[in-house]
Design a protein around this motif. Structure first.
Motif, PDB file in Angstrom:
ATOM      1  N   GLU A 356      19.747  70.387  36.889  1.00 56.82           N
ATOM      2  CA  GLU A 356      18.429  70.989  36.705  1.00 56.82           C
ATOM      3  C   GLU A 356      17.842  71.489  38.019  1.00 56.82           C
ATOM      4  O   GLU A 356      16.807  72.162  38.016  1.00 56.82           O
ATOM      5  CB  GLU A 356      17.475  69.975  36.068  1.00 56.82           C
ATOM      6  CG  GLU A 356      17.785  69.690  34.596  1.00 56.82           C
ATOM      7  CD  GLU A 356      16.937  68.561  34.034  1.00 56.82           C
ATOM      8  OE1 GLU A 356      16.123  68.007  34.806  1.00 56.82           O
ATOM      9  OE2 GLU A 356      17.098  68.242  32.846  1.00 56.82           O
ATOM     10  N   GLY A 357      18.498  71.205  39.120  1.00 60.67           N
ATOM     11  CA  GLY A 357      18.006  71.626  40.426  1.00 60.67           C
ATOM     12  C   GLY A 357      18.442  73.031  40.791  1.00 60.67           C
ATOM     13  O   GLY A 357      19.409  73.582  40.262  1.00 60.67           O
ATOM     14  N   GLU A 358      17.726  73.647  41.692  1.00 68.30           N
ATOM     15  CA  GLU A 358      18.027  75.009  42.136  1.00 68.30           C
ATOM     16  C   GLU A 358      19.328  75.078  42.928  1.00 68.30           C
ATOM     17  O   GLU A 358      19.998  76.106  42.949  1.00 68.30           O
ATOM     18  CB  GLU A 358      16.866  75.544  42.995  1.00 68.30           C
ATOM     19  CG  GLU A 358      15.580  75.770  42.219  1.00 68.30           C
ATOM     20  CD  GLU A 358      15.757  76.797  41.107  1.00 68.30           C
ATOM     21  OE1 GLU A 358      16.504  77.779  41.319  1.00 68.30           O
ATOM     22  OE2 GLU A 358      15.155  76.612  40.033  1.00 68.30           O
ATOM     23  N   THR A 365      26.071  80.636  41.035  1.00 67.83           N
ATOM     24  CA  THR A 365      25.977  82.067  41.310  1.00 67.83           C
ATOM     25  C   THR A 365      26.915  82.478  42.431  1.00 67.83           C
ATOM     26  O   THR A 365      27.582  83.513  42.351  1.00 67.83           O
ATOM     27  CB  THR A 365      24.528  82.440  41.677  1.00 67.83           C
ATOM     28  OG1 THR A 365      23.666  82.085  40.578  1.00 67.83           O
ATOM     29  CG2 THR A 365      24.399  83.933  41.937  1.00 67.83           C
ATOM     30  N   ARG A 366      26.989  81.664  43.488  1.00 70.30           N
ATOM     31  CA  ARG A 366      27.876  81.998  44.608  1.00 70.30           C
ATOM     32  C   ARG A 366      29.345  81.946  44.197  1.00 70.30           C
ATOM     33  O   ARG A 366      30.163  82.750  44.667  1.00 70.30           O
ATOM     34  CB  ARG A 366      27.625  81.053  45.779  1.00 70.30           C
ATOM     35  CG  ARG A 366      26.315  81.281  46.480  1.00 70.30           C
ATOM     36  CD  ARG A 366      26.241  80.495  47.781  1.00 70.30           C
ATOM     37  NE  ARG A 366      26.244  79.061  47.547  1.00 70.30           N
ATOM     38  CZ  ARG A 366      25.147  78.332  47.342  1.00 70.30           C
ATOM     39  NH1 ARG A 366      23.973  78.926  47.314  1.00 70.30           N
ATOM     40  NH2 ARG A 366      25.239  77.030  47.164  1.00 70.30           N
ATOM     41  N   ALA A 367      29.705  81.027  43.318  1.00 68.18           N
ATOM     42  CA  ALA A 367      31.105  80.868  42.928  1.00 68.18           C
ATOM     43  C   ALA A 367      31.524  81.837  41.839  1.00 68.18           C
ATOM     44  O   ALA A 367      32.651  82.364  41.856  1.00 68.18           O
ATOM     45  CB  ALA A 367      31.362  79.433  42.474  1.00 68.18           C
ATOM     46  N   LEU A 368      30.634  82.099  40.893  1.00 65.52           N
ATOM     47  CA  LEU A 368      31.006  82.891  39.719  1.00 65.52           C
ATOM     48  C   LEU A 368      30.375  84.266  39.677  1.00 65.52           C
ATOM     49  O   LEU A 368      30.740  85.088  38.822  1.00 65.52           O
ATOM     50  CB  LEU A 368      30.620  82.130  38.437  1.00 65.52           C
ATOM     51  CG  LEU A 368      31.196  80.725  38.295  1.00 65.52           C
ATOM     52  CD1 LEU A 368      30.671  80.049  37.040  1.00 65.52           C
ATOM     53  CD2 LEU A 368      32.720  80.773  38.266  1.00 65.52           C
ATOM     54  N   GLY A 369      29.414  84.539  40.561  1.00 63.54           N
ATOM     55  CA  GLY A 369      28.726  85.820  40.513  1.00 63.54           C
ATOM     56  C   GLY A 369      27.536  85.736  39.584  1.00 63.54           C
ATOM     57  O   GLY A 369      27.168  84.689  39.054  1.00 63.54           O
TER      58      GLY A 369
END
Length: 372
Positions: A356-358, A365-369
């Motif tokens: 649940e954390g940012e 997002t960094r790993a999968l886009g």
């Protein structure tokens, strides 16, 4: 005086004895030690397998990845001492009820069949299946065949009927006062059909034009109606000549029925295809082997977890392989535990706090886009 009284009264002797023992009973030597956070003191054995970017081994043999990092945060918070061991996909599930592992961590899909054998935590990532195909050019034979398909002809027939009807109206309006362009005989019907067709396509060769007020009214109405009809027909044409025909033979799971499909053995993708009656013709140990077989033309498509395929294709040089747009079906990744594990509630709570954390969202997002 007191000794005489105690000798005569036994209950006074009992009170005196209790008074002597009370300080001894209250000492810490008789207090029970509080239970430790790890009462067994054993190192937990945690199974995992290569599934980038959720679990992957570095060059020096260490494990890292999204799921590994998530588990490590939980273990540090709860004081779990653990050791990661590599196992194949089926053993990560089967080894838990046998007592070989205390947990299995990686890109493990929660399924009803697996839930019968193990306990899963809450899902830490939801995704779907991806379909990898070869990046070929247009299939011109399939494209040509589409022009003679029943769906295309069924879409063309109503248009011809409309053109014929409008052409008939032109002929009826023009045949008396514009006989040169719309003759009174059967040739006039052909001229009307021709005029309605070129008007609809906005070509307007200028070889024919309405001269009568009635003909001009019909032409004006037809011009506006043709805009709507043209857009409708374009949609019907696009559905007949699908993107799969223009860019390859596979555009959806339905196109896999008569194709040679590869999967990882005992995977959730294999179960998903079987539910739709699609047989998997080739089984691979990992996704990299499946993608290599696809590039070499050994299979027509490779089906696996969408984020794993997307990550591998981003990191590889497989220029002849692409993913179909979107993902199909649904998958939820969780941590597998032995049936009835007392750690489940604690791990669930810590896991939910993490995802649940940012920070977790940023890692995805960094790993999968952006499509994570």
């Amino acid at each position: 005086m007191l000794p005489d009284m105690t000798m005569k009264r036994p209950w006074l002797r009992l009170l005196a004895l209790l008074a002597l023992l009370l300080p001894v009973l209250s000492t810490p030597a008789f207090a029970q030690d509080p239970p430790s956070s790890d009462s067994s003191g054993d190192t937990m054995i945690v199974a995992t397998r290569e599934a980038p970017p959720f679990a992957m081994r570095t060059a020096d043999g260490k494990w890292e990845g999204l799921a590994i990092g998530l588990w490590d945060e939980i273990a540090q918070k709860e004081g779990y001492d653990y050791r990661l061991v590599e196992a194949d996909l089926s053993d990560m599930i089967d080894g838990l009820p046998r007592g070989e592992y205390d947990a299995s961590v990686g890109a493990l899909t929660i399924t009803a069949e697996r839930e019968k054998q193990v306990d899963f935590t809450h899902a830490f990532h939801s995704t779907g299946f991806g379909i990898a195909v070869k990046s070929g050019g247009p299939d011109w034979l399939s494209l040509l065949a589409s022009f003679f398909s029943m769906s295309f002809l069924m879409g063309l027939a109503p248009l011809i009927l409309v053109l014929g009807f409008v052409g008939f109206l032109f002929w009826m309006a023009e045949r008396r006062r514009n006989e040169e362009e719309f003759p009174r005989d059967i040739r006039g019907l052909g001229s009307g059909f021709w005029f309605s067709a070129v008007t609809m396509t906005t070509v307007g060769y200028g070889d024919k034009a309405p001269r009568t007020p009635a003909g001009k009214i019909v032409a004006l109405v037809w011009m506006f109606a043709a805009l709507l009809i043209t857009s409708t027909f374009t949609g019907m044409l696009a559905s007949s000549l699908t993107a799969g025909r223009l860019g390859g033979e596979i555009s959806s799971p339905a196109d896999l029925l008569d194709k040679k499909v590869g999967v990882i053995g005992d995977s959730a993708a294999e179960q998903w295809l079987a539910q739709d009656g699609i047989a998997s013709d080739a089984s691979f140990d990992d996704a990299s082997a499946g993608l290599a077989a696809l590039e070499d033309g050994e299979i027509d498509a490779f089906v696996h977890d969408d984020p794993l395929l997307r990550y591998l294709l981003r990191k590889s040089d497989l220029g002849d392989v692409r993913l179909l747009p979107g993902s199909f079906g649904r998958q939820d990744y969780g941590i597998a535990l032995p049936p009835g594990s007392p750690l489940r509630e604690t791990i669930d709570r810590d896991l939910l706090e993490q995802i649940e954390g940012e920070e977790w969202k940023g890692m995805l997002t960094r790993a999968l886009g952006d499509g994570s």
